[in-house]
Design a protein around this motif. Structure first.
Motif, PDB file in Angstrom:
ATOM      1  N   ILE A  35       0.835  -1.202   0.000  1.00 28.39           N
ATOM      2  CA  ILE A  35       0.000   0.000   0.000  1.00 28.39           C
ATOM      3  C   ILE A  35       0.870   1.252   0.000  1.00 28.39           C
ATOM      4  O   ILE A  35       0.603   2.220  -0.721  1.00 28.39           O
ATOM      5  CB  ILE A  35      -0.950  -0.007   1.216  1.00 28.39           C
ATOM      6  N   GLY A  36       1.948   1.222   0.817  1.00 34.93           N
ATOM      7  CA  GLY A  36       2.853   2.365   0.875  1.00 34.93           C
ATOM      8  C   GLY A  36       3.509   2.637  -0.470  1.00 34.93           C
ATOM      9  O   GLY A  36       3.636   3.796  -0.886  1.00 34.93           O
ATOM     10  N   GLY A  37       3.913   1.564  -1.163  1.00 41.97           N
ATOM     11  CA  GLY A  37       4.533   1.729  -2.473  1.00 41.97           C
ATOM     12  C   GLY A  37       3.581   2.329  -3.487  1.00 41.97           C
ATOM     13  O   GLY A  37       3.946   3.233  -4.247  1.00 41.97           O
ATOM     14  N   ILE A  38       2.342   1.854  -3.496  1.00 40.82           N
ATOM     15  CA  ILE A  38       1.335   2.371  -4.426  1.00 40.82           C
ATOM     16  C   ILE A  38       1.036   3.834  -4.139  1.00 40.82           C
ATOM     17  O   ILE A  38       0.977   4.671  -5.054  1.00 40.82           O
ATOM     18  CB  ILE A  38       0.047   1.536  -4.350  1.00 40.82           C
ATOM     19  N   VAL A  39       0.872   4.166  -2.860  1.00 38.17           N
ATOM     20  CA  VAL A  39       0.569   5.547  -2.479  1.00 38.17           C
ATOM     21  C   VAL A  39       1.725   6.469  -2.858  1.00 38.17           C
ATOM     22  O   VAL A  39       1.515   7.564  -3.403  1.00 38.17           O
ATOM     23  CB  VAL A  39       0.276   5.640  -0.964  1.00 38.17           C
ATOM     24  N   PHE A  40       2.946   6.008  -2.597  1.00 41.33           N
ATOM     25  CA  PHE A  40       4.125   6.851  -2.841  1.00 41.33           C
ATOM     26  C   PHE A  40       4.261   7.190  -4.320  1.00 41.33           C
ATOM     27  O   PHE A  40       4.418   8.356  -4.688  1.00 41.33           O
ATOM     28  CB  PHE A  40       5.384   6.142  -2.336  1.00 41.33           C
ATOM     29  N   ILE A  41       4.212   6.171  -5.178  1.00 37.43           N
ATOM     30  CA  ILE A  41       4.393   6.441  -6.605  1.00 37.43           C
ATOM     31  C   ILE A  41       3.189   7.185  -7.182  1.00 37.43           C
ATOM     32  O   ILE A  41       3.331   7.947  -8.142  1.00 37.43           O
ATOM     33  CB  ILE A  41       4.648   5.142  -7.404  1.00 37.43           C
ATOM     34  N   SER A  42       2.004   6.983  -6.581  1.00 39.46           N
ATOM     35  CA  SER A  42       0.815   7.684  -7.064  1.00 39.46           C
ATOM     36  C   SER A  42       0.898   9.173  -6.752  1.00 39.46           C
ATOM     37  O   SER A  42       0.553  10.017  -7.580  1.00 39.46           O
ATOM     38  CB  SER A  42      -0.455   7.092  -6.439  1.00 39.46           C
ATOM     39  N   PHE A  58      14.795   6.296  -8.789  1.00 34.82           N
ATOM     40  CA  PHE A  58      14.753   6.324  -7.324  1.00 34.82           C
ATOM     41  C   PHE A  58      13.426   5.749  -6.821  1.00 34.82           C
ATOM     42  O   PHE A  58      13.394   5.011  -5.830  1.00 34.82           O
ATOM     43  CB  PHE A  58      14.921   7.756  -6.820  1.00 34.82           C
ATOM     44  N   LEU A  59      12.341   6.078  -7.508  1.00 35.03           N
ATOM     45  CA  LEU A  59      11.038   5.507  -7.141  1.00 35.03           C
ATOM     46  C   LEU A  59      11.036   3.992  -7.332  1.00 35.03           C
ATOM     47  O   LEU A  59      10.485   3.252  -6.508  1.00 35.03           O
ATOM     48  CB  LEU A  59       9.926   6.147  -7.981  1.00 35.03           C
ATOM     49  N   LEU A  60      11.663   3.531  -8.394  1.00 31.58           N
ATOM     50  CA  LEU A  60      11.770   2.093  -8.616  1.00 31.58           C
ATOM     51  C   LEU A  60      12.633   1.438  -7.546  1.00 31.58           C
ATOM     52  O   LEU A  60      12.369   0.300  -7.136  1.00 31.58           O
ATOM     53  CB  LEU A  60      12.358   1.824 -10.005  1.00 31.58           C
ATOM     54  N   ALA A  61      13.665   2.151  -7.087  1.00 34.24           N
ATOM     55  CA  ALA A  61      14.509   1.630  -6.009  1.00 34.24           C
ATOM     56  C   ALA A  61      13.688   1.409  -4.744  1.00 34.24           C
ATOM     57  O   ALA A  61      13.900   0.429  -4.020  1.00 34.24           O
ATOM     58  CB  ALA A  61      15.660   2.596  -5.738  1.00 34.24           C
ATOM     59  N   LEU A  62      12.752   2.310  -4.485  1.00 35.60           N
ATOM     60  CA  LEU A  62      11.876   2.148  -3.324  1.00 35.60           C
ATOM     61  C   LEU A  62      11.030   0.891  -3.451  1.00 35.60           C
ATOM     62  O   LEU A  62      10.859   0.136  -2.488  1.00 35.60           O
ATOM     63  CB  LEU A  62      10.970   3.374  -3.176  1.00 35.60           C
ATOM     64  N   ILE A  63      10.509   0.647  -4.649  1.00 33.65           N
ATOM     65  CA  ILE A  63       9.688  -0.541  -4.867  1.00 33.65           C
ATOM     66  C   ILE A  63      10.518  -1.806  -4.683  1.00 33.65           C
ATOM     67  O   ILE A  63      10.123  -2.742  -3.975  1.00 33.65           O
ATOM     68  CB  ILE A  63       9.062  -0.513  -6.274  1.00 33.65           C
ATOM     69  N   LEU A  64      11.695  -1.837  -5.296  1.00 33.73           N
ATOM     70  CA  LEU A  64      12.526  -3.042  -5.273  1.00 33.73           C
ATOM     71  C   LEU A  64      13.106  -3.337  -3.897  1.00 33.73           C
ATOM     72  O   LEU A  64      13.219  -4.500  -3.498  1.00 33.73           O
ATOM     73  CB  LEU A  64      13.663  -2.905  -6.298  1.00 33.73           C
ATOM     74  N   SER A  65      13.474  -2.289  -3.164  1.00 31.88           N
ATOM     75  CA  SER A  65      14.104  -2.513  -1.858  1.00 31.88           C
ATOM     76  C   SER A  65      13.087  -2.614  -0.726  1.00 31.88           C
ATOM     77  O   SER A  65      13.203  -3.469   0.153  1.00 31.88           O
ATOM     78  CB  SER A  65      15.109  -1.393  -1.556  1.00 31.88           C
ATOM     79  N   MET A  66      12.073  -1.755  -0.746  1.00 28.03           N
ATOM     80  CA  MET A  66      11.100  -1.729   0.355  1.00 28.03           C
ATOM     81  C   MET A  66       9.983  -2.746   0.179  1.00 28.03           C
ATOM     82  O   MET A  66       9.284  -3.087   1.135  1.00 28.03           O
ATOM     83  CB  MET A  66      10.499  -0.326   0.479  1.00 28.03           C
ATOM     84  N   LEU A  67       9.788  -3.238  -1.042  1.00 32.87           N
ATOM     85  CA  LEU A  67       8.746  -4.241  -1.262  1.00 32.87           C
ATOM     86  C   LEU A  67       9.353  -5.591  -1.641  1.00 32.87           C
ATOM     87  O   LEU A  67       9.241  -6.566  -0.888  1.00 32.87           O
ATOM     88  CB  LEU A  67       7.780  -3.779  -2.367  1.00 32.87           C
ATOM     89  N   THR A  68      10.026  -5.660  -2.782  1.00 36.91           N
ATOM     90  CA  THR A  68      10.515  -6.947  -3.295  1.00 36.91           C
ATOM     91  C   THR A  68      11.495  -7.622  -2.346  1.00 36.91           C
ATOM     92  O   THR A  68      11.327  -8.795  -2.001  1.00 36.91           O
ATOM     93  CB  THR A  68      11.192  -6.746  -4.664  1.00 36.91           C
TER      94      THR A  68
END
Length: 236
Positions: A35-42, A58-68
């Motif tokens: 949810i945090g990842g979706i909200v952040f990039i949105s 940098f936004l993709l880095a957040l997805i890959l590190s904080m989610l994946t």
């Protein structure tokens, strides 16, 4: 392997994947990250591109590190933490089937977030497909690292702790990339996210980008090879 053994393996894999999929809605940490990842990039998608101070890489880095990374590590360590790994092995589930089922779930979850990302920031279907292709080697690398962390850690707290140095390095390189040019620090080219950063620029400029897949693909191959060697030593 006979046809019957293949069918049994497919059945066990599907059972493991279905189990993890059913458990996913009850995993608060993973849901929070999603949810945090979706909200952040949105939120950042509403900022005009000329006014954005954070790059898309940098936004993709957040997805890959904080989610994946955290999701894959958490999914793996939960089986050891809860003691279910022994029961699954007694039921005939192999470690390979366990790893691949969790990697598939994490991959599909990340892919859904990335599709949303491409929808918000993409300039068309072809640009989105190119972006997904550019991300793929780094995504696979992060998946393998997350699997290794999950197998080495004792609990989800350790997964988070082990993931911190990797995330810090990733964001440190991203920070340097955002505040420099190719000529300033050419040594950054050894890092895969360097090629993601400039590959995105190529895609959005309608320029060739396949060259930027080479280094991330080499990293991915090296990480997979090291992980396979480690798994064989672990099972020996």
């Amino acid at each position: 392997m006979t046809m019957g053994e293949k069918n049994d393996s497919v059945y066990r894999f599907r059972a493991l994947f279905y189990k993890d999929l059913c458990d996913l809605p009850w995993n608060g940490q993973i849901l929070l990250n999603q949810i945090g990842g979706i909200v952040f990039i949105s939120v950042f998608s509403f900022v005009p591109s000329e006014e954005q101070f954070i790059s898309l890489s940098f936004l993709l880095a957040l997805i890959l590190s904080m989610l994946t990374l955290l999701m894959q590590g958490s999914l793996m360590v939960e089986e050891y933490e809860q003691g279910t790994i022994r029961r699954l092995k007694q039921a005939g589930m192999s470690l390979k089937e366990l790893i691949f089922s969790k990697m598939l779930l994490t991959f599909l979850t990340t892919a859904c977030i990335l599709i949303i990302f491409c929808f918000l920031y993409g300039t068309g279907i072809m640009s989105s497909l190119k972006l997904l292709l550019l991300i793929l080697p780094i995504l696979m690398t992060i998946l393998i690292i997350g699997t290794y962390i999950g197998m080495k850690a004792k609990n989800t707290v350790e997964v988070s702790l082990y993931s911190v140095p990797i995330s810090i390095l990733y964001f440190f390189v991203e920070g340097l990339l955002m505040n420099s040019t190719k000529e300033d620090m050419p040594w950054l080219a050894i890092f895969p996210n360097y090629h993601l950063h400039y590959g995105i620029e190529q895609i959005y400029s309608n320029m060739p980008f396949l060259f930027y897949l080479i280094i991330p693909a080499i990293w991915m191959s090296m990480i997979i090879l090291l992980f396979v060697i480690w798994c064989k030593k672990k099972s020996a």
